[in-house]
Design a protein around this motif. Structure first.
Motif, PDB file in Angstrom:
ATOM      1  N   UNK A   1       0.856  -1.175   0.000  1.00 41.49           N
ATOM      2  CA  UNK A   1       0.000   0.000   0.000  1.00 41.49           C
ATOM      3  C   UNK A   1       0.897   1.232   0.000  1.00 41.49           C
ATOM      4  N   UNK A   2       0.523   2.213  -0.818  1.00 37.01           N
ATOM      5  CA  UNK A   2       1.311   3.434  -0.953  1.00 37.01           C
ATOM      6  C   UNK A   2       0.405   4.632  -0.728  1.00 37.01           C
ATOM      7  N   UNK A   3       0.925   5.615  -0.009  1.00 36.99           N
ATOM      8  CA  UNK A   3       0.144   6.832   0.208  1.00 36.99           C
ATOM      9  C   UNK A   3       1.081   8.021   0.376  1.00 36.99           C
ATOM     10  N   UNK A   4       0.573   9.186   0.037  1.00 34.58           N
ATOM     11  CA  UNK A   4       1.313  10.425   0.203  1.00 34.58           C
ATOM     12  C   UNK A   4       1.038  11.010   1.587  1.00 34.58           C
ATOM     13  N   UNK A   5       2.087  11.446   2.239  1.00 38.51           N
ATOM     14  CA  UNK A   5       1.981  12.224   3.471  1.00 38.51           C
ATOM     15  C   UNK A   5       2.863  13.445   3.309  1.00 38.51           C
ATOM     16  N   UNK A   6       2.236  14.540   2.845  1.00 37.55           N
ATOM     17  CA  UNK A   6       2.969  15.765   2.514  1.00 37.55           C
ATOM     18  C   UNK A   6       4.034  15.450   1.477  1.00 37.55           C
ATOM     19  N   UNK A   7       5.315  15.673   1.801  1.00 38.77           N
ATOM     20  CA  UNK A   7       6.356  15.437   0.794  1.00 38.77           C
ATOM     21  C   UNK A   7       6.833  13.995   0.770  1.00 38.77           C
ATOM     22  N   UNK A   8       6.282  13.161   1.630  1.00 37.29           N
ATOM     23  CA  UNK A   8       6.753  11.782   1.749  1.00 37.29           C
ATOM     24  C   UNK A   8       5.856  10.807   0.993  1.00 37.29           C
ATOM     25  N   UNK A   9       6.473   9.707   0.573  1.00 31.94           N
ATOM     26  CA  UNK A   9       5.741   8.552   0.069  1.00 31.94           C
ATOM     27  C   UNK A   9       5.930   7.431   1.076  1.00 31.94           C
ATOM     28  N   UNK A  10       4.828   6.964   1.668  1.00 29.85           N
ATOM     29  CA  UNK A  10       4.871   5.898   2.661  1.00 29.85           C
ATOM     30  C   UNK A  10       4.462   4.589   1.985  1.00 29.85           C
ATOM     31  N   UNK A  11       5.319   3.580   2.109  1.00 29.37           N
ATOM     32  CA  UNK A  11       5.088   2.274   1.494  1.00 29.37           C
ATOM     33  C   UNK A  11       5.016   1.230   2.603  1.00 29.37           C
ATOM     34  N   UNK A  12       3.934   0.471   2.638  1.00 30.66           N
ATOM     35  CA  UNK A  12       3.796  -0.599   3.612  1.00 30.66           C
ATOM     36  C   UNK A  12       3.626  -1.927   2.876  1.00 30.66           C
ATOM     37  N   UNK A  13       4.358  -2.936   3.338  1.00 32.36           N
ATOM     38  CA  UNK A  13       4.410  -4.239   2.678  1.00 32.36           C
ATOM     39  C   UNK A  13       3.893  -5.304   3.636  1.00 32.36           C
ATOM     40  N   UNK A  14       3.054  -6.179   3.136  1.00 33.66           N
ATOM     41  CA  UNK A  14       2.557  -7.324   3.907  1.00 33.66           C
ATOM     42  C   UNK A  14       2.715  -8.574   3.053  1.00 33.66           C
TER      43      UNK A  14
END
Length: 237
Positions: free
Chosen positions: A57-70
Motif C-alpha cells: 500500500x502506498x500513500x502520500x503524506x505531505x512530501x513523503x511517500x509511505x510504502x507498507x508491505x505485507x
C-alpha cells in the motif's frame, strides 16, 4: 528488540532531519501512487498451488511517500502447515531516497528485524543479522516496487538487513498477464552476487506502463515462485 542500541525515537529524530538529502521533486511526480494506493499480488508455487500474497500500500503524506508491505506465505501438506513465512515492512521515501525503514520477519520460526534512518552520511541500518552499518544514501530496498532497482548495483535486503551486490540485466519485452489483462512489460533479471538469500541467485521482475511493477518470479527451495498481479477490486484474503 528491546536491547537495540538505536531506539525508535532516535530513528524518528534522525529521519526527520534528513531533508537535506532530498532530491528534486521530479522523482515524486514520476513515482505516482497507483489507483487505490495498492499493488496486490497473489503468489503461486509451481504453477497453480497458491502460496499466499504479497501486498503493498502506498500513500502520500505531505512530501513523503509511505510504502507498507505485507507478505504472508503458507505451505500445507495433508492439512498440516509445513512452512509459514510472514514479513511486514514500512518504508518512508522523500525526494527519491529512503529516509525510514522498519521490518519484522518470521521465516518459518527464524525471526529477523531491520531498522534504518537517513543521516547526513548515508542510510544508517541496524538489524538482527548484521548489527549496525551505514549504507549508501541512495540505497534501493528489496521491496521491488521502485523502478530504480533496475539501475542498482547494491540492494538492501529488507528481511536480513544485509547489502547484496547485484547485476541487473534487461532481458527483453513481452506481453504478460497482470491485473486481469494483457500488459506490455519490460523484463529484467536481478542476479544476486553476494549475500544471497539461500539458494536464490536470480529474480526476474517485470515493469509495465508508467514503470509500474507488474510481475515477479524466482526459484527457491526447489520450487518456482510466481507473483500474479490481482485485478482491481479482487484482492484475495
Amino acid at each position: 528488540m528491546a536491547g537495540m542500541g538505536m531506539t525508535r525515537r532516535r530513528f524518528g529524530r534522525v529521519a526527520a532531519g534528513a531533508a537535506a538529502l532530498a532530491l528534486p521533486c521530479g522523482w515524486a511526480a514520476a513515482r505516482t501512487v497507483p489507483p487505490g494506493g495498492a499493488i496486490p499480488f497473489t503468489v503461486y508455487r509451481d504453477g497453480d498451488s497458491r502460496l499466499g500474497h504479497h501486498r503493498l500500500s502506498l500513500r502520500r503524506e505531505r512530501e513523503d511517500l509511505v510504502v507498507e508491505v505485507d507478505i504472508q506465505f503458507r505451505v500445507e501438506v495433508a492439512f498440516i502447515t509445513a512452512f509459514r513465512y510472514s514479513h511486514r515492512n514500512r518504508e518512508v521515501w522523500r525526494g527519491g531516497r529512503i529516509v525510514e525503514l522498519e521490518t519484522v520477519t518470521n521465516d518459518d520460526g527464524d525471526r529477523y528485524w531491520v531498522r534504518g534512518a537517513a543521516t547526513p552520511g548515508g542510510f544508517a541500518v541496524e538489524s538482527s543479522t548484521a548489527g549496525a552499518f551505514t549504507a549508501p544514501p541512495g540505497i534501493v530496498t528489496t521491496s521491488y516496487w521502485n523502478m530504480d532497482i533496475v539501475d542498482a548495483a547494491v540492494l538492501l535486503d529488507t528481511q536480513r538487513g544485509l547489502l547484496m551486490d547485484v547485476r541487473v540485466d534487461r532481458t527483453g519485452e513481452e506481453t504478460i498477464r497482470a491485473a486481469g489483462r494483457d500488459v506490455a512489460a519490460r523484463r529484467y533479471a536481478i542476479n544476486i552476487l553476494t549475500n544471497k538469500p539461500g539458494p536464490t541467485e536470480r529474480i526476474d521482475i517485470w515493469f509495465g506502463p508508467d514503470d509500474a511493477w507488474a510481475k515477479l518470479a524466482f526459484d527457491a527451495k526447489g520450487s518456482r515462485i510466481d507473483y500474479v498481479l490481482d485485478p482491481p477490486g479482487e484482492v484475495r484474503p
